[in-house]
Scaffold this active site. Structure first.
Site, PDB file in Angstrom:
ATOM      1  N   LYS A 618      -4.039  -7.041  -6.258  1.00  0.00           N
ATOM      2  CA  LYS A 618      -5.368  -7.675  -6.226  1.00  0.00           C
ATOM      3  C   LYS A 618      -5.550  -8.713  -7.321  1.00  0.00           C
ATOM      4  O   LYS A 618      -6.640  -8.866  -7.875  1.00  0.00           O
ATOM      5  CB  LYS A 618      -6.494  -6.625  -6.300  1.00  0.00           C
ATOM      6  CG  LYS A 618      -6.363  -5.474  -5.309  1.00  0.00           C
ATOM      7  CD  LYS A 618      -6.141  -5.953  -3.886  1.00  0.00           C
ATOM      8  CE  LYS A 618      -7.323  -6.733  -3.322  1.00  0.00           C
ATOM      9  NZ  LYS A 618      -7.071  -7.215  -1.940  1.00  0.00           N
ATOM     10  N   THR A 621      -1.166 -12.163  -5.982  1.00  0.00           N
ATOM     11  CA  THR A 621       0.283 -12.197  -5.810  1.00  0.00           C
ATOM     12  C   THR A 621       0.691 -12.694  -4.417  1.00  0.00           C
ATOM     13  O   THR A 621       1.711 -13.371  -4.274  1.00  0.00           O
ATOM     14  CB  THR A 621       0.890 -10.803  -6.047  1.00  0.00           C
ATOM     15  OG1 THR A 621       0.241  -9.853  -5.192  1.00  0.00           O
ATOM     16  CG2 THR A 621       0.709 -10.382  -7.494  1.00  0.00           C
ATOM     17  N   SER A 716     -12.105  -5.171  -7.096  1.00  0.00           N
ATOM     18  CA  SER A 716     -11.456  -5.701  -5.907  1.00  0.00           C
ATOM     19  C   SER A 716     -10.654  -4.610  -5.195  1.00  0.00           C
ATOM     20  O   SER A 716     -10.637  -4.536  -3.953  1.00  0.00           O
ATOM     21  CB  SER A 716     -10.541  -6.868  -6.288  1.00  0.00           C
ATOM     22  OG  SER A 716      -9.904  -7.417  -5.158  1.00  0.00           O
ATOM     23  N   TRP A 821      -7.374 -21.972  -1.804  1.00  0.00           N
ATOM     24  CA  TRP A 821      -6.413 -23.025  -1.513  1.00  0.00           C
ATOM     25  C   TRP A 821      -5.403 -22.555  -0.473  1.00  0.00           C
ATOM     26  O   TRP A 821      -4.963 -21.406  -0.470  1.00  0.00           O
ATOM     27  CB  TRP A 821      -5.685 -23.454  -2.788  1.00  0.00           C
ATOM     28  CG  TRP A 821      -6.596 -24.152  -3.765  1.00  0.00           C
ATOM     29  CD1 TRP A 821      -7.501 -23.578  -4.601  1.00  0.00           C
ATOM     30  CD2 TRP A 821      -6.690 -25.560  -3.970  1.00  0.00           C
ATOM     31  NE1 TRP A 821      -8.160 -24.530  -5.329  1.00  0.00           N
ATOM     32  CE2 TRP A 821      -7.679 -25.766  -4.971  1.00  0.00           C
ATOM     33  CE3 TRP A 821      -6.036 -26.667  -3.430  1.00  0.00           C
ATOM     34  CZ2 TRP A 821      -8.030 -27.021  -5.420  1.00  0.00           C
ATOM     35  CZ3 TRP A 821      -6.386 -27.927  -3.892  1.00  0.00           C
ATOM     36  CH2 TRP A 821      -7.379 -28.104  -4.867  1.00  0.00           C
ATOM     37  N   GLY A 838      -9.088 -13.079   0.485  1.00  0.00           N
ATOM     38  CA  GLY A 838     -10.264 -13.883   0.158  1.00  0.00           C
ATOM     39  C   GLY A 838     -11.557 -13.287   0.680  1.00  0.00           C
ATOM     40  O   GLY A 838     -12.545 -13.984   0.870  1.00  0.00           O
ATOM     41  N   ARG A 839     -11.530 -11.982   0.909  1.00  0.00           N
ATOM     42  CA  ARG A 839     -12.711 -11.313   1.445  1.00  0.00           C
ATOM     43  C   ARG A 839     -13.867 -11.381   0.433  1.00  0.00           C
ATOM     44  O   ARG A 839     -13.671 -11.169  -0.753  1.00  0.00           O
ATOM     45  CB  ARG A 839     -12.357  -9.855   1.770  1.00  0.00           C
ATOM     46  CG  ARG A 839     -13.440  -9.098   2.497  1.00  0.00           C
ATOM     47  CD  ARG A 839     -13.041  -7.647   2.713  1.00  0.00           C
ATOM     48  NE  ARG A 839     -11.906  -7.512   3.616  1.00  0.00           N
ATOM     49  CZ  ARG A 839     -10.688  -7.106   3.229  1.00  0.00           C
ATOM     50  NH1 ARG A 839     -10.465  -6.833   1.962  1.00  0.00           N
ATOM     51  NH2 ARG A 839      -9.717  -7.019   4.100  1.00  0.00           N
TER      52      ARG A 839
END
Length: 886
Positions: A618, A621, A716, A821, A838-839
C-alpha cells in the site's frame, strides 16, 4: 594563648637565613621521597612491573606436585574474601563479548573459531586501552554472558572508569572473564599482575602437561594422563599465588632440568580464579591456543563460566563412510587380509563405541575391477555384507548434475539396485551419497526425485553446504523430504595410502588425530559423518589406524560418550539438536567455484533478478512495477497463478521449492548486456527472513523500498481489507482496530498487526541494512512517486546505472478520472492500473491520526537517523512528522 603567639614571633625573628634554607631543603627532600613512593607504586603496577624478591622461575616457583598446594610468593597482597555470584542466565543474553587486539590477530581468530564451531553467538570489539566500553546493558538486562580478552593486560590496564564499569557489570550479572597472557621479549621474567594477588613468571619453556583433577571447571576434559614432551613455544607464562581464590587447571614442568636429577616442580600454566578476591570468576591462560589442550580447556571454561548455558553435551555421534568401496585402481584396493582387518577393527571399536559399524558406499559397475587378489577381497567383503551398513552411489560413478533427464538417472540407479539385490547388499538403509557431491547442493531436483523413486532415500550428506570451507560452518537442511547432513573430512583422501608418504610427514597425520583438526571436529560437533575412501583401507590401512587412534585419544583425554546411529536415525537426532537448520538458505551458485562446477550447465545465474522492489504494501509498489516495465531494458518476472505479478519467493512456502522454481519465473537471457530482470513482492519489506535469504541468493542485487506516512499506509491497508470484504474490517472501525488491547480476539490482533507493524520502517530497514550495503538500497518518497513519477523514475534509472535512459516525462500522463499517473499510449490514450488501485475512501478521523502520530513518533525519529547515515534525503512526509514531534 597570647603568650604562646608572642614566643613564636620572637623565635621566628631569631632564625637566620641559613637555618631557613636548611628547613626548606628538608621540606623538599620529604616531598621528593613521598612523590617517589607513589610514582614507584604506580610504575610497579603497569604492564606488569617487576616484583622484587621473587625468585627465578625454575628455582623459586612453588612445588605443584600436590595440585592443591598453594605457593607463597613474597608480599602477596591478600584482600578480604568475597563470594562470586553464579552466572545469572536469566538476566543476560547468550552472547560472548570478545576483545581482540586487532581484527586480524591470530589468537583472536582462534578464539572466534572455537565459538563459531560451538555455534555460540559472539560480538568482537577492539580492546580499548582507553576509550569507551561497548554498551553492556539494555533495559536492565545484560547483553553478554561472558567476556574474553585476547590479551588480559588490555583488561588489567583499562582506565579506571571503564575498568570499574566492566567489573561492576561482571559482579552484578555474574559474568566471568577469560584472558590470555601472551609473553614477549619485553615481558619481565617475574611480575605481579596489577591489582591481583597473582604473580607471573614469563618466557619459559614447559613440558609434560597434566590436568588438575580437582579443578571445578572440568566437564569434557578428563584428568588422567600426562601430555609428554615439550609444549609448543618458549614464551610460556606460569601463575603463582597464595590466595585461595586461585586453582590450577593445567600443570607443567620446566623444560630445563639437571641431567640425571629429579624432575622439576610443577607450574600452573592455566589458572582458575574462583572469584573470592573481587567477586569475579576468571580463567587465565599462560599462552595462546596453539597448544591443543588449551582449546579443550577453553571449551570447558566457556561452559563453566556461563553456568553451562554455552555448553556442549557429552554425547558424540560418529559415522564413518567408506566411499567407492569397489572403485579404485589396481594396487589400491582391499585384499582378503584387508577385509578381515576391517571387520576386526570394527569389532574392536565396538568395545568403545556401541554398535560401531562402517558404512560402505558402492558403485556396482566396478565390482571385480582389480587384481585377482583384490577381486577375492571383493568376494570376501560381500560374504560379510550383513556385518556392515551400505549405501549407493551411482552405478557408473557418474555425476548426476550432468544428466537432466530424470528417467536416465533412475535407470542408472536401477542398475545399482539390481546389483545390490543380486549380491545380498541391504537396500533399505535410506541413505545415499552422490559422486563428488554432485546435485546435492546446489540442488539438482532430478537427482532428489530419482533417489526417492528408486531407493526411497531419506538422508544424504555433503561437505558443500553452505560451503566447503571453513568446515566449522557446514550445516544441514531438509529439501523435498530428504535430510541433508554435513559431511566432514578426516585428513584421508584417495591419494593418502601409505603412512610414510603422508603429505608433510607421518607426524602430520598423528597431529591431526592427537589434538589436531580431526580431534577438534569430534570435540566441537555433536554429530560427525566422516568421508573416507576405499584406498584408505588397503596397503597401510590408514583408515583403520586413524579411527582406532582417534577413539583412543578421545577416551583418554575427554569424558565424551562416543556413539553411532544408522543414517536415518542420525538425521532425526541431528535436527532434534539443530531444529533451526531444517530450512535451507539458497545461495548464488556462481559465487562459489566448487558450486558452479557441480551445477547444471543448462542453468545460469544471469536468470536471477538484479533488482527487488520490496514494498511495503500500500505504498505504490504496483505503480512502480508498471513504470519499470515500460523501460525496454528492464524485464519483470512472469506472473504467478496464485500471487499475480508477485512471486513472493523469499518470504513464504515458495522458498522451499528451490532456486530452479524461482528461475523459471524469469525469461532465458538473450545473451545481451542489457538484460536486467526485476521482481516486486511488497511483503518482502517487513518479513523477518527475507533480507537474509535474498542477500544469500542475490548478494549484488539493488533494493528499492517506497515509504509513505505510516499512518496513511495503515489506513490504506484497513480500507483495502474492507474493500475485499474482510469480516473483521467490516465489523470494527479503524480506530477500534489500531487501539485494540492485548485481550482482543486473535483475528482482530492479526488485522491490527498488518496495519501497524509494516509501518515500523526503521526496524525493517535496519534488517535489510544488516545484509546489504547502503549503496545497494534506494528509499523512495511515496508521496513524490504519486505526484512527480517521472522525476522519481529518473532517480531510479541513475540508481540502477542504466545506460539507455528513458524519458518518462514523455510517456507518463496524469489521468484526472483515476486521480494518478498512467502510461501514455499512441493517440493520447492512457493505460492505467485496475479498478482496485487508486481507490478513494473517507478521510481518516482525527483521533486515529493523533493516535498513530504518537505511535510512530519514536520510530520516525529513528528512521530519520537511519536515512541520514545512509546519505539519503528525508521524504517530505517524514519532515512534516518530525516538525509535529517537537
Amino acid at each position: 594563648m597570647m603568650l604562646v603567639c608572642g614566643r613564636m614571633r620572637r623565635l621566628y625573628r631569631q632564625l637566620t637565613l641559613q637555618t631557613s634554607l636548611l628547613l626548606l631543603f628538608l621540606f623538599c627532600m620529604v616531598s621528593v621521597l613521598i612523590s617517589a613512593y607513589f610514582l614507584y607504586g604506580v610504575k610497579r603496577e603497569l604492564e606488569p612491573a617487576g616484583v622484587s624478591g621473587v625468585e627465578g622461575a625454575e628455582e623459586g616457583t612453588a612445588n605443584w606436585e600436590d595440585p592443591q598446594a598453594t605457593p607463597s610468593p613474597p608480599s602477596a597482597r591478600v584482600l578480604p574474601a568475597r563470594t562470586a555470584k553464579p552466572a545469572d542466565t536469566s538476566r543476560t543474553d547468550p552472547v560472548v563479548l570478545v576483545f581482540v587486539e586487532s581484527l586480524y590477530s591470530q589468537l583472536g581468530q582462534d578464539i572466534v573459531a572455537i565459538l563459531e564451531s560451538g555455534r555460540f553467538r559472539y560480538q568482537t570489539e577492539i580492546a580499548p586501552g582507553k576509550g569507551d566500553m561497548p554498551t553492556l546493558t539494555d533495559k536492565n538486562r545484560g547483553r553478554f554472558t561472558l567476556v574474553i580478552y585476547e590479551n588480559i593486560l588490555k583488561y588489567v590496564n583499562l582506565d579506571a572508569w571503564n575498568r570499574e564499569l566492566l567489573d561492576k557489570y561482571c559482579v552484578e550479572y555474574g559474568v566471568g572473564i577469560i584472558g590470555f597472557f601472551k609473553a614477549n621479549e619485553n615481558s619481565l621474567q617475574s611480575a605481579q599482575l596489577k591489582g591481583f594477588p597473582l604473580f607471573l613468571h614469563s618466557n619459559l619453556g614447559l613440558r609434560d602437561c597434566s590436568v588438575n583433577p580437582k579443578s571445578p571447571l572440568l566437564l569434557i576434559t578428563k584428568a588422567l594422563e600426562v601430555e609428554r614432551g615439550p609444549l609448543p613455544g618458549d614464551n610460556w607464562t606460569v601463575f603463582q599465588s597464595n590466595h585461595s581464590t586461585y586453582e590450577p587447571v593445567l600443570l607443567a614442568r620446566g623444560r630445563v632440568a639437571e641431567a640425571g636429577g629429579p624432575p622439576g616442580p610443577l607450574h600452573a600454566a592455566v589458572v582458575q580464579d574462583l572469584g573470592l578476591h573481587d567477586g569475579i570468576q576468571r580463567v587465565l591462560f599462560g599462552n595462546n591456543l596453539n597448544f591443543w589442550l588449551h582449546k579443550l580447556v577453553l571449551v570447558d571454561a566457556v561452559s563453566f563460566l556461563t553456568g553451562k548455558r554455552l555448553s556442549l553435551a557429552l554425547e558424540r555421534y560418529i559415522l564413518v563412510d567408506i566411499d567407492d568401496i569397489f572403485v579404485g585402481k589396481e594396487g589400491t584396493r582391499m585384499k582378503v587380509s584387508d577385509v578381515k582387518a576391517l571387520l576386526e577393527t570394527q569389532n574392536e571399536l565396538r568395545t568403545h563405541v556401541p554398535n560401531f559399524t562402517f558404512n560402505l558406499g558402492f558403485s556396482g559397475k566396478f565390482f571385480h575391477a582389480g587384481t585377482d587378489e583384490e577381486d577375492l577381497g571383493d568376494d570376501l567383503l560381500l560374504s560379510y555384507s550383513k556385518e556392515f551398513w551400505w549405501f549407493p552411489h551411482m552405478w557408473s560413478h557418474m555425476q548426476p548434475h550432468l544428466f537432466h533427464n530424470q528417467s536416465v538417472l533412475a535407470e542408472q540407479m536401477l542398475l545399482n539396485h539390481k546389483f545390490a539385490e543380486e549380491h545380498g547388499i541391504p537396500t533399505n538403509m535410506g541413505y545415499a551419497v552422490a559422486p563428488h557431491h554432485s546435485g546435492v547442493y546446489p540442488i539438482h531436483m532430478q537427482l532428489y526425485e530419482a533417489w526417492k523413486k528408486v531407493w526411497g532415500i531419506k538422508v544424504t550428506s555433503t561437505e558443500e553446504y553452505p560451503h566447503l570451507k571453513p568446515a566449522r560452518f557446514r550445516r544441514g537442511f531438509i529439501h523435498s523430504g530428504i535430510s541433508v547432513l554435513p559431511r566432514q573430512t578426516c585428513g584421508l583422501f584417495t591419494h593418502t595410502i601409505f603412512y610414510n608418504e603422508y603429505p608433510g610427514s607421518p607426524k602430520e597425520l598423528d597431529k591431526l588425530i592427537n589434538g589436531g583438526e580431526l580431534f577438534l571436529t569430534v570435540l566441537l560437533n555433536p554429530i560427525s559423518i566422516f568421508m573416507t575412501h576405499l584406498s584408505n583401507y588397503g596397503n597401510d590401512r590408514l583408515g583403520l589406524y586413524t579411527f582406532k587412534n582417534l577413539v583412543k585419544f578421545v577416551q583418554t583425554w575427554t569424558n565424551l560418550k562416543l556413539q553411532t546411529l544408522p543414517p536415518v536415525q542420525l538425521a532425526q537426532k541431528y535436527f532434534q539438536i539443530f531444529p533451526e537448520e531444517r530450512d535451507p538458505i539458497w545461495q548464488d551458485p556462481c559465487e562459489d567455484k566448487r558450486h558452479k562446477d557441480i551445477w547444471s550447465k543448462e542453468k545460469t545465474c544471469d536468470r536471477f533478478p538484479k533488482l527487488l522492489i520490496i514494498g511495503p504494501q500500500k505504498t505504490g509498489t504496483t505503480a512502480l512495477y508498471l513504470f519499470l516495465g515500460m523501460h525496454p531494458d528492464l524485464t519483470s518476472n512472469y506472473p504467478s497463478k496464485e500471487t499475480f505479478e508477485e512471486i513472493q519467493f523469499f518470504n513464504g512456502r515458495n522458498y522451499h521449492k528451490g532456486i530452479d522454481w524461482y528461475m523459471e519465473h524469469f525469461p532465458l537471457p538473450s545473451n545481451t548486456s542489457s538484460d536486467f530482470y526485476f521482481e516486486k513482492s511488497a511483503n518482502y519489506f517487513d518479513s523477518e527472513v527475507t533480507a537474509r535469504r535474498a542477500a544469500a541468493l542475490l548478494p549484488k542485487a539493488k533494493i528499492i523500498t517506497i515509504l509513505i506516512n505510516p499512518a496513511d499506509r495503515a489506513y490504506s491497508w484497513y480500507q483495502h481489507q474492507r474493500a475485499h470484504d474482510d469480516p473483521v474490517a467490516q465489523k470494527y472501525t479503524f480506530h477500534d482496530v489500531i487501539t485494540a488491547g492485548r485481550d482482543t480476539p486473535i483475528k482482530l490482533k492479526v488485522l491490527q498487526s498488518r496495519c501497524l507493524v509494516p509501518g515500523l520502517y526503521a526496524t525493517h530497514l535496519q534488517r535489510w541494512l544488516n545484509h546489504y550495503h547502503p549503496s545497494q538500497i534506494l528509499v523512495l518518497d511515496g508521496q513524490m512517486l504519486r505526484t512527480e513519477p517521472a522525476s522519481v523514475m529518473d532517480k531510479i534509472q541513475k540508481f540502477l546505472g542504466l545506460t539507455n535512459v528513458l524519458n518518462y516525462h514523455k510517456i507518463l500522463a496524469f489521468d484526472p478520472k483515476k486521480g494518478f499517473w498512467c502510461q501514455l499510449l499512441d493517440g493520447g490514450k492512457t493505460k492505467c492500473l485496475g479498478k482496485s488501485k487508486g481507490r478513494r475512501y473517507p478521510d481518516m478521523d482525527v483521533d486515529s491520526r493523533s493516535f498513530l502520530r504518537e505511535h510512530y513518533r519514536e520510530h520516525n525519529i529513528e528512521l530519520s537517523k537511519l536515512l541520514y547515515k545512509m546519505g539519503q534525503p528525508l521524504p517530505s512526509w517524514l519532515r512534516e512528522e518530525l516538525l509535529h514531534s517537537r
